[in-house]
Enzyme design. Structure first.
Site, mmCIF file in Angstrom:
data_model
loop_
_atom_site.group_PDB
_atom_site.id
_atom_site.type_symbol
_atom_site.label_atom_id
_atom_site.label_comp_id
_atom_site.label_asym_id
_atom_site.label_seq_id
_atom_site.Cartn_x
_atom_site.Cartn_y
_atom_site.Cartn_z
ATOM 1 C CG LEU A 57 -20.686 -29.391 90.774
ATOM 2 C CD1 LEU A 57 -19.466 -29.148 89.977
ATOM 3 C CD2 LEU A 57 -20.854 -30.739 91.103
ATOM 4 C CG ASN A 58 -23.462 -27.238 98.401
ATOM 5 O OD1 ASN A 58 -23.216 -25.975 98.475
ATOM 6 N ND2 ASN A 58 -24.189 -27.630 99.520
ATOM 7 N N GLY A 59 -19.586 -28.766 97.256
ATOM 8 C CA GLY A 59 -18.823 -29.221 98.228
ATOM 9 C C GLY A 59 -17.572 -28.452 98.792
ATOM 10 N N GLY A 60 -17.764 -27.199 98.405
ATOM 11 C CA GLY A 60 -16.595 -26.251 98.694
ATOM 12 C C GLY A 60 -17.024 -25.319 100.111
ATOM 13 C CE LYS A 117 -17.516 -18.948 96.795
ATOM 14 N NZ LYS A 117 -16.419 -19.292 95.638
ATOM 15 C CG HIS A 158 -15.847 -30.533 89.995
ATOM 16 N ND1 HIS A 158 -15.121 -30.802 88.584
ATOM 17 C CD2 HIS A 158 -15.486 -29.089 90.201
ATOM 18 C CE1 HIS A 158 -14.597 -30.015 88.288
ATOM 19 N NE2 HIS A 158 -14.857 -28.902 89.042
ATOM 20 C CG ASP A 207 -18.322 -20.521 92.933
ATOM 21 O OD1 ASP A 207 -18.554 -21.145 91.822
ATOM 22 O OD2 ASP A 207 -17.518 -20.612 93.597
ATOM 23 C CG ASN A 247 -17.067 -27.111 85.767
ATOM 24 O OD1 ASN A 247 -16.778 -28.070 85.105
ATOM 25 N ND2 ASN A 247 -17.446 -27.374 87.218
ATOM 26 C CE LYS A 300 -14.811 -20.198 91.066
ATOM 27 N NZ LYS A 300 -15.256 -21.482 91.468
#
Length: 506
Positions: A111-114, A125, A221, A251, A328, A394
């Site tokens: 998941l690479n949307g942030g 990120k 997500h 992350d 997750n 984070k």
């Protein structure tokens, strides 16, 4: 007396009818506004936006139907033991000869949307350096490449980007052109933020620039199921013989491909195939807000803090009643995702996320979480994994841990140093002077030795010289206007340092 009963009921049924009319009107207004937005674009972009809006209409419809917290507290049970398996039990079965065969049916999805904004960085990120100049993305690529070479297999990497991260990520992917892995990308949907009062989109057109920059958002997500299918990638991977995706946050540096879990999935008889595995781990005091697995209406279900009625929030946070939380890290059957998407039966609770835009306008964005769909899949399972599989970065406090000698790096994977005598990570709290990665890096001439550290709190204007060693509990507090320089080579063990300490070159 029936007439009395009816008169008592009448306002309620009338109210219900009135609410239904209001809902229909709101929905009609929303659809009209979405059509207006679509008319501001054309070609392939309009096609993509139309697909996104189909998803948005569904989530908006569910949002209008929602009535208060989505769970009845009396129906919540702890899951039966067989639905949450201890990792050790799965590991004890060992690995078969044909691990390669299973690996060839696996796809790794990150998941690479942030964005890196919470750590003071521009851009995705995943492009922040976390260890020896390696970014999150570098480490992921190294891990998968190592798997592919070791077992002579073809495990592809799929990145779920958002419109915020797509461009920068695609530019950087060129550097992996000669690495031994295939990299695919697809985009999360782009949904309109809606005005809290009117419940209509705040966007004027489809662009994400200028005054419209804040009008759009990637919807959490949980959007992976629809956008993966819309991109065509889901069908393509199934055609290539892939059966499972391993999904995790980019992350989370502990989320590496685990061969024992993969083997467990692949060794089930056909009719009993487990379509969804959620890795959970034991809660500590730091994890009280994490979602937990419950049994509800006879199915495994993810319970998030936002769904808990106010009267039960403390109970939800208790470590004794709900002992585990969702990391997750998820293993999901690709054919099952396709089936559920075709039947339109992926069921996820809606997260209503209130935001205030720069100009002061209050908006809401409607989101879903990928793990919430667990109740839609057959034979779903929780696996209670070691804490080492949950190592999220984070904040810069987390970054300090993963940059330190607590971990060693091999083939993109971080493992706790054998020299640390106990398996738990130290509790680190760095103050606001350390929030941004750039500031954090300038405050450490080198990362301290933390092998014997239990707890570190730093507040105020503090810097660390080279080769500092921290042990036990160390608290360093510089009062406002004061500065503390920890000198090179200092060894602090169970110390509180406060006041003003400046070391000047002479």
């Amino acid at each position: 007396d029936f007439s009395v009963c009816l008169s008592k009921r009448a306002p309620n049924s009338g109210m219900a009818q009135f609410q239904e009319v209001m809902r229909k009107q709101l929905e009609a207004s929303m659809h009209k506004e979405l059509e207006k937005l679509l008319s501001t674009t054309k070609g392939i972009e309009a096609e993509l936006a139309r697909k996104d809006f189909e998803g948005f209409k569904k989530i908006f419809h569910s949002f209008l139907q929602a009535k208060g917290p989505s769970v009845d507290w009396a129906k919540i049970y702890r899951p039966p033991e067989d639905l949450i398996q201890p990792y050790d039990k799965i590991k004890a079965r060992g690995l078969p000869e044909n691990v390669a065969e299973s690996l060839n049916k696996l796809v790794v999805v990150k998941l690479n949307g942030g964005l890196g904004t919470s750590m003071g960085c521009k851009g995705p990120k995943s492009l922040i350096s976390v260890r020896n100049e390696n970014t999150f993305l570098d480490l992921t690529v190294q891990q998968i490449e190592h798997l592919n070479k070791t077992y002579n297999v073809d495990v592809p990497l799929v990145l779920m980007n958002s419109f915020n991260t797509e461009e920068d990520t695609k530019k950087i992917l060129q550097k992996y052109a000669h690495h031994r892995l295939k990299i695919h990308t697809f985009n999360q949907s782009k949904y309109p933020r809606i005005n809290k009062e009117s419940l209509l989109p705040v966007a004027k057109d489809m662009s994400t620039l200028g005054e419209n920059a804040e009008a759009w958002y990637p919807p959490g997500h949980g959007d992976i199921y629809a956008s993966f299918r819309n991109s065509g990638l889901l069908d393509q991977l199934i055609t290539e013989g892939k059966e499972y995706i391993f999904v995790s946050n980019i992350d989370n540096l502990g989320a590496t491909v685990d061969l024992h879990i993969l083997n467990h999935l692949m060794s089930q008889p056909d009719g009993k195939r487990c379509e969804f595995v959620m890795e959970v781990t034991d809660k500590t005091r730091a994890d009280v807000k994490g979602g937990t697995l419950i049994e509800y209406d006879g199915k495994l279900r993810l319970l998030e803090i936002a769904q808990v009625p106010k009267a039960h929030v403390d109970e939800f946070k208790s470590v004794s009643k709900f002992k585990i939380f969702n990391t997750n890290n998820l293993w999901i059957s690709l054919p099952a995702v396709r089936r559920l998407q075709e039947q339109n039966s992926v069921d996820m609770e809606i997260i209503v996320n209130p935001k205030t835009l720069d100009g002061g306008l209050n908006v809401i964005q409607l989101e879903t979480a990928v793990g919430a769909a667990i109740k839609s899949f057959d034979n779903a399972l929780g696996i209670n994994v070691p804490r080492s599989r949950f190592l999220p970065v984070k904040t810069t406090s987390d970054l300090l841990l993963v940059m330190s000698n607590l971990y060693s790096l091999e083939a993109g994977s971080l493992t706790m140093s054998k020299k640390r005598e106990f398996p738990t990570t130290p509790h680190v709290k760095l103050g606001s002077s350390f929030t941004k990665v750039h500031d954090f890096l300038t405050r450490f001439e080198s990362i301290p030795d933390m092998l014997e550290l239990d707890h570190l709190t730093v507040s105020g204007d503090v810097t660390f010289g080279k080769q500092v060693s921290l042990k036990g509990t160390v608290i360093i507090i510089a009062n406002h206007g004061d500065r503390i320089d920890i000198p090179a080579g200092a060894m602090l063990e169970n110390k509180i340092v406060s006041g003003n300490l400046r070391i000047l070159d002479h």
